[in-house]
Design a protein around this motif. Structure first.
Motif, PDB file in Angstrom:
ATOM      1  N   ARG A 229     -30.359 -38.051  10.180  1.00  0.00           N
ATOM      2  CA  ARG A 229     -29.967 -37.107  11.279  1.00  0.00           C
ATOM      3  C   ARG A 229     -29.689 -35.789  10.948  1.00  0.00           C
ATOM      4  O   ARG A 229     -30.269 -34.911  11.480  1.00  0.00           O
ATOM      5  CB  ARG A 229     -29.118 -37.725  12.140  1.00  0.00           C
ATOM      6  CG  ARG A 229     -28.749 -37.288  13.521  1.00  0.00           C
ATOM      7  CD  ARG A 229     -28.355 -37.609  14.692  1.00  0.00           C
ATOM      8  NE  ARG A 229     -27.333 -38.601  14.272  1.00  0.00           N
ATOM      9  CZ  ARG A 229     -26.538 -39.275  15.171  1.00  0.00           C
ATOM     10  NH1 ARG A 229     -26.918 -39.672  16.350  1.00  0.00           N
ATOM     11  NH2 ARG A 229     -25.424 -40.050  14.729  1.00  0.00           N
ATOM     12  N   GLN A 230     -28.623 -35.735  10.058  1.00  0.00           N
ATOM     13  CA  GLN A 230     -28.338 -34.507   9.489  1.00  0.00           C
ATOM     14  C   GLN A 230     -29.578 -33.650   8.769  1.00  0.00           C
ATOM     15  O   GLN A 230     -29.708 -32.574   9.132  1.00  0.00           O
ATOM     16  CB  GLN A 230     -27.088 -34.596   8.565  1.00  0.00           C
ATOM     17  CG  GLN A 230     -26.404 -33.334   8.202  1.00  0.00           C
ATOM     18  CD  GLN A 230     -25.043 -33.283   7.637  1.00  0.00           C
ATOM     19  OE1 GLN A 230     -24.398 -34.457   7.890  1.00  0.00           O
ATOM     20  NE2 GLN A 230     -24.633 -32.413   7.054  1.00  0.00           N
TER      21      GLN A 230
ATOM     22  N   PHE B 189     -32.095 -32.482  11.261  1.00  0.00           N
ATOM     23  CA  PHE B 189     -31.590 -31.328  11.824  1.00  0.00           C
ATOM     24  C   PHE B 189     -31.723 -30.178  11.021  1.00  0.00           C
ATOM     25  O   PHE B 189     -32.011 -29.115  11.534  1.00  0.00           O
ATOM     26  CB  PHE B 189     -30.280 -31.427  12.497  1.00  0.00           C
ATOM     27  CG  PHE B 189     -29.602 -30.487  13.318  1.00  0.00           C
ATOM     28  CD1 PHE B 189     -30.242 -30.221  14.471  1.00  0.00           C
ATOM     29  CD2 PHE B 189     -28.401 -29.749  12.689  1.00  0.00           C
ATOM     30  CE1 PHE B 189     -29.523 -28.833  15.173  1.00  0.00           C
ATOM     31  CE2 PHE B 189     -27.712 -28.731  13.471  1.00  0.00           C
ATOM     32  CZ  PHE B 189     -28.336 -28.408  14.579  1.00  0.00           C
ATOM     33  N   LEU B 190     -31.181 -30.077   9.683  1.00  0.00           N
ATOM     34  CA  LEU B 190     -31.015 -28.943   8.946  1.00  0.00           C
ATOM     35  C   LEU B 190     -32.471 -28.648   8.642  1.00  0.00           C
ATOM     36  O   LEU B 190     -32.766 -27.454   8.344  1.00  0.00           O
ATOM     37  CB  LEU B 190     -30.187 -29.283   7.666  1.00  0.00           C
ATOM     38  CG  LEU B 190     -28.726 -29.673   8.006  1.00  0.00           C
ATOM     39  CD1 LEU B 190     -27.954 -29.998   6.709  1.00  0.00           C
ATOM     40  CD2 LEU B 190     -28.298 -28.234   8.503  1.00  0.00           C
TER      41      LEU B 190
ATOM     42  N   GLY C 120     -35.023 -28.325  10.573  1.00  0.00           N
ATOM     43  CA  GLY C 120     -35.628 -27.637  11.446  1.00  0.00           C
ATOM     44  C   GLY C 120     -35.844 -28.406  13.042  1.00  0.00           C
ATOM     45  O   GLY C 120     -36.252 -27.881  14.126  1.00  0.00           O
ATOM     46  N   ALA C 121     -35.553 -29.729  13.121  1.00  0.00           N
ATOM     47  CA  ALA C 121     -35.832 -30.437  14.291  1.00  0.00           C
ATOM     48  C   ALA C 121     -34.683 -30.307  15.070  1.00  0.00           C
ATOM     49  O   ALA C 121     -33.358 -29.856  14.844  1.00  0.00           O
ATOM     50  CB  ALA C 121     -35.732 -31.955  13.902  1.00  0.00           C
ATOM     51  N   SER C 122     -35.092 -29.873  16.286  1.00  0.00           N
ATOM     52  CA  SER C 122     -34.132 -29.599  17.373  1.00  0.00           C
ATOM     53  C   SER C 122     -33.241 -30.860  17.863  1.00  0.00           C
ATOM     54  O   SER C 122     -33.551 -32.150  17.727  1.00  0.00           O
ATOM     55  CB  SER C 122     -34.688 -29.067  18.575  1.00  0.00           C
ATOM     56  OG  SER C 122     -33.661 -28.942  19.818  1.00  0.00           O
ATOM     57  N   MET C 123     -31.941 -30.663  18.065  1.00  0.00           N
ATOM     58  CA  MET C 123     -30.806 -31.724  18.431  1.00  0.00           C
ATOM     59  C   MET C 123     -31.482 -32.726  19.336  1.00  0.00           C
ATOM     60  O   MET C 123     -31.398 -33.942  19.523  1.00  0.00           O
ATOM     61  CB  MET C 123     -29.479 -31.224  18.590  1.00  0.00           C
ATOM     62  CG  MET C 123     -28.454 -32.195  18.724  1.00  0.00           C
ATOM     63  SD  MET C 123     -28.264 -33.120  17.234  1.00  0.00           S
ATOM     64  CE  MET C 123     -27.293 -31.712  16.456  1.00  0.00           C
TER      65      MET C 123
ATOM     66  N   ILE D  99     -33.833 -35.519  18.586  1.00  0.00           N
ATOM     67  CA  ILE D  99     -33.837 -36.338  17.543  1.00  0.00           C
ATOM     68  C   ILE D  99     -33.036 -37.583  18.085  1.00  0.00           C
ATOM     69  O   ILE D  99     -32.384 -37.679  18.915  1.00  0.00           O
ATOM     70  CB  ILE D  99     -32.813 -35.942  16.587  1.00  0.00           C
ATOM     71  CG1 ILE D  99     -33.204 -34.596  15.655  1.00  0.00           C
ATOM     72  CG2 ILE D  99     -32.466 -36.982  15.412  1.00  0.00           C
ATOM     73  CD1 ILE D  99     -32.242 -33.971  14.911  1.00  0.00           C
TER      74      ILE D  99
ATOM     75  N   SER E 144     -31.980 -41.468  17.699  1.00  0.00           N
ATOM     76  CA  SER E 144     -31.612 -42.538  16.869  1.00  0.00           C
ATOM     77  C   SER E 144     -31.208 -43.937  17.356  1.00  0.00           C
ATOM     78  O   SER E 144     -30.582 -43.952  18.656  1.00  0.00           O
ATOM     79  CB  SER E 144     -30.589 -41.780  15.978  1.00  0.00           C
ATOM     80  OG  SER E 144     -29.660 -41.544  16.438  1.00  0.00           O
TER      81      SER E 144
END
Lengths: 322, 121
Positions: free
Chosen positions: A299-300, A303-304, A306-309, A312, A314
């Motif tokens: 997940r981290q 996100f880093l 470039g995926a938007s929160m 995501i 899970s």
């Protein structure tokens, strides 16, 4: 004046009053913090009635699809019943098939009980009727299938998995509650790429989400990374390769931490592999399932990368030790 | 005069800003220890509330909230230097979104006004 039903009581909501304020006026203090639609603390679920769209701003799409909304933004326009969870009936289904997928994972196929509906990727709580022992397992099937499918990993001395492996037989009746979970595919924006990643039986919901996306005509690239410690822990390799051959937008990468990877696979840490292969994940919808450390790491990294929160999704599995 | 929040484009713009801002924070080795082990989604919600507040959007945050929310971090050693790093990430996030210098200054002065509450003094 709309009526709000909460925990068996009815409350009247005044015109232009938010649900959060209205309940507070009646002495019902829902948890809240910013009271401005930002912090999501007051997220509540509509069990009956529809919240106004404006009360779902900033709520993740899969949660909004299940009726979740923000009480601090909600000015009800119709009668609603709210709560944390709908109460599931207890379903009973006949075991249609039981088959080993590898040395430690068994596939169960069950009848679909009357009235049971779900989204691919959600989970059910399986119950051992003799003592009510309960464990969560993801559905690997899709609603169009004529059966429900579960993948169950053998946990050393695990009470539920030992019972599943050693005792239940085709023809037995099994009980469960559900479905639950917000890791599933929603139609729309079918050109956007999907990243599906997970380890072990985290493949079960991902397999469901994958087949569901294909069934719903997802046109953009779909990348599935399935990891295990070593090749022996992977499963459904042939099925996934067949799907990859049949659908040019689908790419399957088996991953192993130790030893040689199968053809077309990669050796390394699953937490790092999707980023290494795909680069930027900007614009991706991401689905992550499996052990919590792997899911949290992915997940981290996603996100880093470039995926938007908001994109995501899970489902960290919690394994109950013996 | 409308708030920076409205000039930026309201809630959707703040959503985009949170992603950029939180990515900068997570990539900053100097402050990362204060964010380890926290639930990323809850943290993003708090950051959205923070950005909404400092841009003058609808909020009901009080000094007491800021003080209580950070007290455990102060006990871990949170000080002015960490606060300064966060302000830098906020400045560059706004610049990346094309916000004009005078508006950035306005936002930073609001954020600056929370310093003593955040650091519990």
């Amino acid at each position: 004046m709309p009526t709000i039903r909460f925990e068996g009581q009815d409350y009247f909501c005044a015109e232009d009053e938010t649900l959060l304020d209205s309940l507070a006026r009646h002495g019902v203090m829902l948890p809240s913090s910013c009271r401005a639609g930002a912090c999501l603390t007051c997220m509540t679920r509509a069990l009956k009635g529809t919240p106004p769209k404006s009360a779902q701003l900033g709520v993740k799409d899969t949660l909004a699809a299940q009726g979740y909304f923000l009480a601090c933004l909600c000015k009800p326009v119709e009668d609603m019943e709210i709560g944390l969870a709908s109460v599931s009936p207890r379903y009973t289904a006949r075991l249609l098939g039981k088959e080993l997928l590898n040395e430690s994972i068994v596939r169960l196929r069950l009848d679909i009980p009357e009235g049971f509906t779900y989204r691919a990727g959600q989970f059910v709580n399986l119950i051992r009727a003799s003592d009510e022992l309960t464990r969560s397992y993801s559905l690997a099937s899709i609603p169009a299938d004529s059966y429900l499918e579960l993948h169950i990993k053998k946990v050393p001395e695990g009470r539920m998995s030992t019972w599943v492996f050693d005792e239940i037989e085709v023809g037995d009746e099994l009980s469960f509650f559900g479905p639950s979970g917000d890791c599933f595919y929603l139609p729309g924006s079918s050109e956007r790429p999907l990243l599906l990643a997970g380890a072990g039986t985290g493949l079960a919901p991902l397999y469901g989400i994958l087949r569901d996306a294909l069934e719903q005509g997802h046109a953009g690239p779909i990348h599935l990374f399935h990891a295990s410690l070593a090749t022996a822990g992977l499963y459904l390799i042939d099925e996934l390769r067949r799907l990859a051959d049949a659908h040019e937008q689908f790419h399957y990468t088996p991953c192993v931490l130790h030893g040689d990877a199968p053809d077309g696979g990669m050796q390394g840490n699953i937490v790092d592999i999707p980023g290494q292969v795909l680069g930027s994940l900007s614009g991706y919808r991401v689905f992550l399932c499996g052990d919590p450390p792997i899911v949290n790491g992915l997940r981290q990294k996603s996100f880093l990368a470039g995926a938007s929160m908001q994109d995501i999704h899970s489902d960290p599995f919690v394994f109950t030790p013996a | 005069m409308s708030s920076v929040y409205e000039q930026l484009g309201g809630e959707p713009a703040i959503n985009a800003a949170v992603d950029i801002f939180y990515r900068k924070v997570l990539a900053d080795k100097y402050v990362i220890r204060f964010f380890e082990g926290v639930d990323m989604e809850k943290q993003a919600g708090k950051q959205k509330a923070f950005l909404t507040m400092v841009t003058g959007g609808p909020n009901s945050y009080t000094g007491k909230d800021m003080r209580e929310g950070h007290r455990h971090l102060v006990a871990m050693g949170l000080d002015d230097s960490h606060f300064d790093h966060i302000l830098c990430h906020l400045r560059s996030t706004l610049a990346e979104l094309g916000v004009a210098q005078n508006l950035i200054d306005t936002v930073i002065s609001v954020a600056e006004s929370t310093r003593d509450d955040v650091l519990d003094r």
